[in-house]
Write a protein that holds these residues in place. Structure first.
Motif, PDB file in Angstrom:
ATOM      1  N   ARG A 145       0.850  -1.193   0.000  1.00 30.63           N
ATOM      2  CA  ARG A 145       0.000   0.000   0.000  1.00 30.63           C
ATOM      3  C   ARG A 145       0.884   1.242   0.000  1.00 30.63           C
ATOM      4  N   GLU A 146       0.291   2.380  -0.346  1.00 33.68           N
ATOM      5  CA  GLU A 146       1.018   3.641  -0.343  1.00 33.68           C
ATOM      6  C   GLU A 146       0.814   4.415   0.950  1.00 33.68           C
ATOM      7  N   ARG A 147      -0.244   4.090   1.707  1.00 36.86           N
ATOM      8  CA  ARG A 147      -0.569   4.810   2.933  1.00 36.86           C
ATOM      9  C   ARG A 147      -1.160   3.847   3.954  1.00 36.86           C
ATOM     10  N   TRP A 148      -1.156   4.280   5.206  1.00 34.93           N
ATOM     11  CA  TRP A 148      -1.849   3.553   6.257  1.00 34.93           C
ATOM     12  C   TRP A 148      -3.312   3.976   6.280  1.00 34.93           C
ATOM     13  N   ARG A 149      -4.167   3.055   6.663  1.00 39.87           N
ATOM     14  CA  ARG A 149      -5.572   3.386   6.903  1.00 39.87           C
ATOM     15  C   ARG A 149      -5.800   3.520   8.401  1.00 39.87           C
ATOM     16  N   VAL A 150      -6.343   4.643   8.808  1.00 38.51           N
ATOM     17  CA  VAL A 150      -6.577   4.944  10.225  1.00 38.51           C
ATOM     18  C   VAL A 150      -8.062   5.209  10.420  1.00 38.51           C
ATOM     19  N   GLY A 151      -8.686   4.447  11.289  1.00 36.54           N
ATOM     20  CA  GLY A 151     -10.095   4.651  11.585  1.00 36.54           C
ATOM     21  C   GLY A 151     -10.279   5.565  12.787  1.00 36.54           C
ATOM     22  N   VAL A 152     -11.215   6.503  12.673  1.00 30.81           N
ATOM     23  CA  VAL A 152     -11.589   7.382  13.775  1.00 30.81           C
ATOM     24  C   VAL A 152     -12.874   6.852  14.374  1.00 30.81           C
ATOM     25  N   ARG A 153     -12.854   6.535  15.645  1.00 26.03           N
ATOM     26  CA  ARG A 153     -13.988   5.861  16.277  1.00 26.03           C
ATOM     27  C   ARG A 153     -15.274   6.684  16.201  1.00 26.03           C
ATOM     28  N   HIS A 154     -16.364   5.990  15.932  1.00 24.18           N
ATOM     29  CA  HIS A 154     -17.687   6.609  15.969  1.00 24.18           C
ATOM     30  C   HIS A 154     -18.010   6.952  17.432  1.00 24.18           C
ATOM     31  N   PRO A 155     -18.418   8.190  17.703  1.00 24.09           N
ATOM     32  CA  PRO A 155     -18.578   8.599  19.107  1.00 24.09           C
ATOM     33  C   PRO A 155     -19.830   8.065  19.803  1.00 24.09           C
ATOM     34  N   TRP A 156     -20.691   7.352  19.084  1.00 26.46           N
ATOM     35  CA  TRP A 156     -21.839   6.716  19.735  1.00 26.46           C
ATOM     36  C   TRP A 156     -21.805   5.186  19.612  1.00 26.46           C
ATOM     37  N   GLU A 157     -21.086   4.685  18.621  1.00 27.83           N
ATOM     38  CA  GLU A 157     -21.062   3.241  18.371  1.00 27.83           C
ATOM     39  C   GLU A 157     -19.634   2.733  18.546  1.00 27.83           C
ATOM     40  N   PRO A 158     -19.326   2.092  19.674  1.00 22.91           N
ATOM     41  CA  PRO A 158     -17.943   1.722  19.995  1.00 22.91           C
ATOM     42  C   PRO A 158     -17.271   0.813  18.979  1.00 22.91           C
ATOM     43  N   LEU A 159     -18.037   0.019  18.260  1.00 18.13           N
ATOM     44  CA  LEU A 159     -17.446  -0.925  17.314  1.00 18.13           C
ATOM     45  C   LEU A 159     -17.455  -0.407  15.878  1.00 18.13           C
ATOM     46  N   ALA A 160     -17.845   0.846  15.689  1.00 19.18           N
ATOM     47  CA  ALA A 160     -17.911   1.431  14.348  1.00 19.18           C
ATOM     48  C   ALA A 160     -16.927   2.598  14.242  1.00 19.18           C
ATOM     49  N   VAL A 161     -16.652   3.002  13.001  1.00 19.65           N
ATOM     50  CA  VAL A 161     -15.797   4.166  12.775  1.00 19.65           C
ATOM     51  C   VAL A 161     -16.622   5.274  12.137  1.00 19.65           C
ATOM     52  N   ALA A 162     -16.270   6.502  12.490  1.00 15.39           N
ATOM     53  CA  ALA A 162     -16.929   7.664  11.896  1.00 15.39           C
ATOM     54  C   ALA A 162     -16.306   8.005  10.555  1.00 15.39           C
ATOM     55  N   TRP A 163     -14.983   7.948  10.501  1.00 13.91           N
ATOM     56  CA  TRP A 163     -14.250   8.232   9.275  1.00 13.91           C
ATOM     57  C   TRP A 163     -13.073   7.276   9.158  1.00 13.91           C
ATOM     58  N   VAL A 164     -12.605   7.078   7.958  1.00 16.98           N
ATOM     59  CA  VAL A 164     -11.350   6.383   7.709  1.00 16.98           C
ATOM     60  C   VAL A 164     -10.439   7.334   6.951  1.00 16.98           C
ATOM     61  N   LEU A 165      -9.233   7.511   7.472  1.00 19.03           N
ATOM     62  CA  LEU A 165      -8.237   8.365   6.830  1.00 19.03           C
ATOM     63  C   LEU A 165      -7.178   7.493   6.175  1.00 19.03           C
ATOM     64  N   GLU A 166      -6.679   7.926   5.036  1.00 22.66           N
ATOM     65  CA  GLU A 166      -5.532   7.276   4.398  1.00 22.66           C
ATOM     66  C   GLU A 166      -4.374   8.255   4.460  1.00 22.66           C
ATOM     67  N   VAL A 167      -3.377   7.959   5.302  1.00 23.37           N
ATOM     68  CA  VAL A 167      -2.332   8.935   5.619  1.00 23.37           C
ATOM     69  C   VAL A 167      -0.966   8.259   5.696  1.00 23.37           C
ATOM     70  N   THR A 168       0.065   9.081   5.592  1.00 19.20           N
ATOM     71  CA  THR A 168       1.427   8.629   5.816  1.00 19.20           C
ATOM     72  C   THR A 168       2.213   9.770   6.425  1.00 19.20           C
ATOM     73  N   ASP A 169       3.199   9.431   7.256  1.00 18.31           N
ATOM     74  CA  ASP A 169       4.045  10.431   7.923  1.00 18.31           C
ATOM     75  C   ASP A 169       3.181  11.502   8.594  1.00 18.31           C
ATOM     76  N   THR A 170       2.206  11.044   9.359  1.00 21.15           N
ATOM     77  CA  THR A 170       1.150  11.930   9.856  1.00 21.15           C
ATOM     78  C   THR A 170       0.722  11.530  11.259  1.00 21.15           C
ATOM     79  N   ALA A 171       0.340  12.541  12.041  1.00 22.18           N
ATOM     80  CA  ALA A 171      -0.218  12.338  13.375  1.00 22.18           C
ATOM     81  C   ALA A 171      -1.728  12.507  13.327  1.00 22.18           C
TER      82      ALA A 171
END
Length: 257
Positions: free
Chosen positions: A142-168
């Motif tokens: 892959r060219e980037r990591w996939r990072v999931g941002v937790r859904h703030p009401w559903e603990p097992l779901a994600v609100a967004w998925v980011l595709e990032v590299t060299d990033t905080a």
């Protein structure tokens, strides 16, 4: 033969996961992982507000002076003072009446660990400490990591998925610990925003900015939008999902609570 390595350990009161995806022998990956978790345990011994004998706890009680602490304490408190100024006073390590730099320490510690990994030969890694994440390089294939941002009401779901590299990626919210962030000017718990995610080049700063925006409440949305070099995503307590124009996410929208 080369390997990748994934390790999860309980440090700093949370599960911390490390993913090393470098073409290195397994014994070298194990050595790098040992160094990461050894460093994080050292940080916890110095900065844990839950350990009565940590340096930060003793400093907060007035049992020792700042000059008697390790150089790490001065480094952190000096940066926290700068962040107080950068956030117009909303990032305040004494907002609760007791010295507590936790809103910076976790991100700073993860960033420092990843910088050490790079210096020691790891160009592709992901370190996740309770939603404060730094990624470098990419997993193989892959060219980037996939990072999931937790859904703030559903603990097992994600609100967004980011595709990032060299990033905080730092997230501060009320969905796990309740209303634990205070507005330092009113002393009241911050309750208007449920989740704040800040994406930027350095995790300690992103962590502090997310905490400050949460403390600001709704005005924090415009403050985040004006931050140079950072992108953001916010979920309000009434269920609105907002993100800065430059933040590329998959999927693009958050389902209603």
């Amino acid at each position: 033969m080369t390997h990748s390595l994934v390790r999860v350990e309980h440090v700093m009161g949370m599960a911390i996961s490390l993913d090393l995806d470098d073409d290195l022998p397994v014994h070298e990956l194990e050595r790098l992982a040992d160094g990461v978790f050894g460093w994080l345990r050292q940080v916890d011994e110095v900065f844990s507000t839950y350990q009565a004998e940590s340096e930060i706890s003793r400093l907060a009680r007035g049992e020792i002076r700042r000059e008697q602490c390790s150089p790490l304490v001065s480094e952190v408190l000096d940066r926290c003072a700068e962040l107080w100024d950068e956030t117009d006073g909303y990032f305040d390590v004494s907002a609760g009446g007791v010295l507590d730099p936790s809103g910076y320490v976790k991100g700073w510690a993860v960033q420092r660990a990843c910088d050490r990994l790079l210096d020691e030969g790891s160009a592709n890694h992901c370190l996740n400490a309770g939603g404060d994440i730094f990624v470098r390089g990419a997993p193989r294939g892959r060219e980037r990591w996939r990072v999931g941002v937790r859904h703030p009401w559903e603990p097992l779901a994600v609100a967004w998925v980011l595709e990032v590299t060299d990033t905080a990626v730092a997230t501060s919210g009320t969905y796990e610990r309740g209303l634990h962030v205070l507005n330092p000017f009113t002393g009241a718990p911050a309750s208007e925003l449920r989740s704040v995610t800040v994406v930027g080049p350095e995790l300690g700063t992103a962590d502090a900015y997310a905490t400050a925006a949460l403390a600001m409440g709704l005005p924090g949305i415009d403050w985040l939008a004006a931050l140079p070099g950072h992108e953001s995503a916010v979920v309000t307590e009434d269920g609105r999902a907002l993100r800065s124009d430059g933040l590329q996410v998959v999927p693009p929208r958050l389902a209603a609570p």
